[in-house]
Design an enzyme around this catalytic site. Sequence first.
Site, short mmCIF file in Angstrom:
data_model
loop_
_atom_site.label_atom_id
_atom_site.label_comp_id
_atom_site.label_asym_id
_atom_site.label_seq_id
_atom_site.Cartn_x
_atom_site.Cartn_y
_atom_site.Cartn_z
N ASP A 82 -2.01 0.55 8.59
CA ASP A 82 -0.80 1.32 8.26
C ASP A 82 0.38 0.97 9.18
OD1 ASP A 82 -2.29 2.62 6.31
OD2 ASP A 82 -2.89 4.23 7.67
N HIS A 139 0.87 5.15 1.45
CA HIS A 139 0.17 5.99 2.43
C HIS A 139 0.76 7.40 2.41
CE1 HIS A 139 -2.14 6.86 6.02
NE2 HIS A 139 -1.06 7.39 6.56
N SER A 178 4.75 6.92 2.08
CA SER A 178 5.43 5.67 2.43
C SER A 178 4.78 4.51 1.70
CB SER A 178 5.33 5.41 3.94
OG SER A 178 5.76 6.51 4.72
N ASN A 183 0.86 -1.19 0.00
CA ASN A 183 0.00 0.00 0.00
C ASN A 183 0.89 1.23 0.00
OD1 ASN A 183 -2.41 1.53 0.16
ND2 ASN A 183 -2.18 1.74 2.37
#
Length: 281
Positions: free
Chosen positions: A149, A113, A140, A111
């Site tokens: 996260d 972020h 990130s 992912n």
Amino acid sequence: MAENVRRKLGILISGRGSNMAALVEAARAPDCPFEVALVASDKPEAAGLAWAAEQGVATFAQSPKGMPKAEYEARIDAALRNAGVELIALAGYMRLLSPAFVERWAGRILNIHPSLLPKYKGLDTHARAIEARDAVAGCSVHLVTEELDAGTVLGQAEVPVHLGDTAEALAARVLVEEHRLYPRILAEFVRSMADTPLARVRSVALALPEAEEENEGDTSFSVDGTVFARITGDGALTTRSESGWRTLTLSEDADWTVIGDAIARGWELSAPQALLEAGGR
């Protein structure tokens, strides 16, 4: 990983998916180690789906409305696996994945972020950075785990916070860096996983029709609920054979043609007759 063989990537989006577009564009480079096999969304009307289709990328949409989360995720999961997806990139996907889904794809979901994790997990990251009077903000790329996260950070990019910045202005500058960072870190991640025995076994096994991976103790691969290959805790590969289970050693000098044939034969012995009659592998 064999020369010119690229990992198949699935991308999950909820909107226009500008980071998805950056990954699709990056995959066009001849030296890119991944190809985009599917763009999937929880919103059939997502603008990113139409863009991906225009680029010739396969798409899938499934609204979760009125559907148990497990059923919705099972449909997304099936679409990814049917497309031969080996790893997943989240690109503006706004739904929390269940622990069960994350476990099925453990170590293979990334992912991006919009903060310098571990700072500012969750939403409103740019406003929070400005309010805290941070000198820099950024983005990130991280592995996805059950905790929001919180997975291992694989790479970051910094963006200065200007005097008088608004959240919108800062977000726009960070987004430019996201489009640079995500393809680069994803490519590095794919290359780092390419030569491990597990990655090579996974690539062969998941290329077989309706094959699924399970990670409860040992890593196993099944079709229609029947396991046809398994990597044990000591790193050995066992495959289903006519006489029971065959054990093969995974090492740098292993014969991967033999291993591939053993995995495929295990699948043939485990697949339902209807799948074999439909053409098999």
